[in-house]
Design a protein around this motif. Structure first.
Motif, PDB file in Angstrom:
ATOM      1  N   MET A  21      -1.687   4.557  -0.690  1.00 12.96           N
ATOM      2  CA  MET A  21      -2.708   4.116  -0.203  1.00 12.96           C
ATOM      3  C   MET A  21      -2.767   4.090   1.319  1.00 12.96           C
ATOM      4  O   MET A  21      -3.572   4.462   2.079  1.00 12.96           O
ATOM      5  N   MET A  72      -4.823  -1.165  -8.231  1.00 11.43           N
ATOM      6  CA  MET A  72      -4.874  -2.025  -7.109  1.00 11.43           C
ATOM      7  C   MET A  72      -6.038  -2.699  -7.036  1.00 11.43           C
ATOM      8  O   MET A  72      -7.168  -2.341  -7.257  1.00 11.43           O
ATOM      9  N   ASN A 105       1.444   2.629  -3.829  1.00 13.57           N
ATOM     10  CA  ASN A 105       0.521   3.639  -4.606  1.00 13.57           C
ATOM     11  C   ASN A 105      -0.094   4.641  -3.654  1.00 13.57           C
ATOM     12  O   ASN A 105      -1.127   5.292  -3.797  1.00 13.57           O
ATOM     13  N   ARG A 111      -1.906   6.971  -8.680  1.00 15.04           N
ATOM     14  CA  ARG A 111      -2.770   5.738  -8.645  1.00 15.04           C
ATOM     15  C   ARG A 111      -3.643   5.513  -9.677  1.00 15.04           C
ATOM     16  O   ARG A 111      -3.876   4.245  -9.983  1.00 15.04           O
ATOM     17  N   ARG A 171       0.959  -1.053  -0.051  1.00 18.84           N
ATOM     18  CA  ARG A 171      -0.233   0.049  -0.121  1.00 18.84           C
ATOM     19  C   ARG A 171       0.699   1.242  -0.055  1.00 18.84           C
ATOM     20  O   ARG A 171       0.396   2.551  -0.297  1.00 18.84           O
ATOM     21  N   LEU A 181      -3.578   6.859   3.727  1.00 19.37           N
ATOM     22  CA  LEU A 181      -4.934   7.563   3.743  1.00 19.37           C
ATOM     23  C   LEU A 181      -5.301   7.095   5.169  1.00 19.37           C
ATOM     24  O   LEU A 181      -6.483   7.401   5.393  1.00 19.37           O
ATOM     25  N   LEU A 182      -4.830   5.853   5.580  1.00 18.24           N
ATOM     26  CA  LEU A 182      -5.261   5.424   7.015  1.00 18.24           C
ATOM     27  C   LEU A 182      -5.064   6.481   8.205  1.00 18.24           C
ATOM     28  O   LEU A 182      -4.239   7.129   7.980  1.00 18.24           O
TER      29      LEU A 182
END
Lengths: 252, 328
Positions: free
Chosen positions: A55, A91, A53, A86, A50, A58-59
């Motif tokens: 990602m 993904m 890309n 992205r 993750r 984002l958490l």
């Protein structure tokens, strides 16, 4: 590796708050072909992928440090738009996640619409569904809701959706873990076909799957990259004891 | 309620098998009996209210007939003429104004809170939202009378008067009227719609959001293509719950609506709502016909609110159920 790598990762660290989930990972991913990322639960393999890309960030409370270069271009450089990135790095997730309020056709076209890509939408949708080996099953029901498809079909739909925007890299995060053996076999077959056109990174907790589909395998343990080599080497003659213990099923 | 009771009574037969279970058995029976009585009492109270209201309303409904009463345009207690239409009209117009104003703001607030707000400010925002819900309606009414009404009269209504080609914005800017009541109701139902919308958006599976982002969606586009379509029915339900509150709100609306039983297309004109007329006239109503007419208005309100509530609950449940099925 003689050719320039498609993806080069240098000193990559990923955090959840104070917890360091990925530790100083360095590896090169060659263009085209499949790299499998294996390791026990919680070893950071999904987090690692993750990061490729963006990602991960984002958490809530999550961040990444270090360098990731795709074709020599910084992924974490200043001025890099993660939204643009992205599109180049597709993904597919563990659970099939088609958009439930859209038709099958619109799901595949979603990335084209979002990124305002030119071209014949119908042709691209058909091509993507063919590449995902789903066309024959859905060609007469493109207007239908994807929630009626089986789990395996939904996952292939998600692969088609990712392929429609023609990414250079495809990240698969345990794409078959929620599927039955027959659907899993279809996904693996599909990965086999896609390897000639895409650079694929697949996370899996299934070692047989890693052995079947990948050219190279990276073994993660406790957030660290323990060993990275050709899949054949990792599964038959690993250099490091921990890898051997894991692939022979002694732990994990 | 009933379901909880039946599950309690089903668990009783297990107890006697335990050693010395006799006392526990009788204790359980008393407990289950008390709970069942409480549950049934609530149902009875609701039925009793409906029945007595209907019974009280009978003289008025017998006089004009149900349809005649609903469509009657005159309300004149002195001459014993009772028609519900001005009040139904006033209630509907103020509620529609409230919904039209409140839903976009409430949904935008919910989207911001769930999707964009930094996690530290989320609890603060929720606190402010709940604070808004806890202000007594008479305080809203006072604020409406002293702040909102002058503001509407001096600034907003003259400005809207430029659109007087629409019948909605014709007439003298009085301040007091259906527009004022609608705006005030909008502020009052904002927290209801926003908090239910927040709950609905929180049920959107993160995998959907991530699926959109991984395709190259911006955060707003992810909301638009993944979160909102998934939560559509639930947000609609939230709006219906807000509408239910707006329909029944008495005090604040009474203070700013103007309390004049007319049917006007203009939002600037004073009006009257169902709860307001009941609150204003019940103490003076002496004849059985007058009391009956007020009770009949209450019955209309009761039925409309009931239907809306049931519809809202079904919609919200449909969304939550969808989530539970997909995550099991």
């Amino acid at each position: 590796m003689t050719a320039a790598p498609k993806i080069r990762i240098e000193k990559l660290n990923a955090y959840f708050g104070a917890h360091r989930a990925v530790r100083d990972v360095e590896l090169d991913i060659p263009a085209l072909g499949v790299v499998a990322v294996i390791g026990p639960s919680g070893c950071g393999k999904s987090t690692f992928v993750r990061c490729l890309n963006r990602m991960h960030e984002l958490l809530p409370g999550a961040r990444a440090e270090g360098r990731v270069l795709i074709d020599g271009q910084e992924v974490y450089g200043p001025g890099v738009d993660p939204v643009q990135l992205r599109r180049r790095v597709g993904m597919v997730f563990q659970r099939p996640n088609p958009f439930p309020a859209m038709s099958i056709f619109d799901n595949v076209a979603a990335g084209l619409v979002l990124n305002r890509l030119p071209g014949d939408r119908a042709a691209i949708v058909e091509k993507s569904l063919r590449q995902a080996a789903l066309w024959d099953e859905v060609k007469d029901r493109l207007k239908e809701n994807p929630t009626r498809l089986s789990g395996g079909q939904q996952q292939r739909l998600c692969i088609a959706r990712a392929l429609a925007v023609e990414p250079e890299v495809l990240l698969l995060d345990e794409p078959a873990s929620a599927l039955d053996p027959i659907a899993t076999a279809k996904i693996e077959e599909l990965i086999h076909e896609l390897r000639e056109r895409y650079t694929i990174v697949i996370v899996t907790h299934n070692m047989q799957q890693a052995a079947r589909v990948s050219d190279r395998t990276a073994f993660f343990y406790m957030g660290e990259l323990i060993e990275y080599d050709t899949t054949e080497h990792i599964f038959t003659n690993p250099s490091i004891k921990q890898t051997e213990d894991y692939v022979t099923g002694r732990f994990g | 309620m009933a379901a909880a009771n039946s599950s309690t009574s089903e668990s009783i037969p297990v107890t006697p098998a335990a050693p010395g279970g006799r006392r526990a058995f009788s204790g359980d029976r008393v407990y289950a009996g008390a709970l069942a009585a409480a549950g049934i009492a609530i149902l009875l109270v609701a039925l009793l209210i409906a029945a007595t209201t209907a019974n009280t309303a009978r003289p008025a409904l017998a006089r004009a007939g149900l349809w005649g009463f609903i469509t009657g345009r005159d309300w004149n207690p002195v001459e014993d003429i009772y028609g519900a239409l001005p009040f139904i009209w006033g209630t509907l117009v103020t509620s529609v104004v409230a919904i039209v104003l409140a839903v976009p703001v409430a949904v935008a607030f919910a989207i911001f809170l769930v999707e964009f707000a930094p996690s530290r400010s989320r609890s603060l925002l929720r606190f402010v939202m709940e604070l808004l819900a806890s202000i007594p309606s008479v305080v809203y009414g006072l604020w409406g009378l002293f702040v909102l009404v002058p503001l509407l009269r001096e600034h907003v209504e003259p400005a809207l008067g430029r659109f007087s080609f629409l019948p909605l914005f014709r007439g003298a800017p009085l301040g007091v009227g259906t527009l004022a009541a609608g705006v005030l109701l909008a502020i009052m139902i904002l927290p209801t719609i926003a908090s239910v919308s927040v709950e609905v958006l929180r049920t959107v599976p993160s995998t959907l959001r991530e699926g959109a982002l991984a395709l190259g969606a911006t955060r707003w586009e992810a909301v638009r293509i993944a979160a909102l379509p998934y939560g559509r029915a639930g947000i609609f339900g939230a709006a219906l719950l807000g509408l239910g509150r707006a329909l029944g709100e008495t005090m604040a609306a009474t203070m700013v609506i103007g309390n004049s039983p007319e049917i006007s297309a203009s939002l600037f004109a004073p009006g009257y709502s169902l709860p307001s007329i009941i609150a204003n006239e019940f103490s003076e109503a002496t004849s059985a016909l007058h009391i009956g007419a007020l009770a009949a208005l209450g019955l209309i309100l009761f039925v409309v609110a009931l239907i809306l509530n049931i519809a809202a609950r079904l919609l919200v449940r449909a969304v939550v159920g969808k989530f539970e099925r997909s995550s099991s």
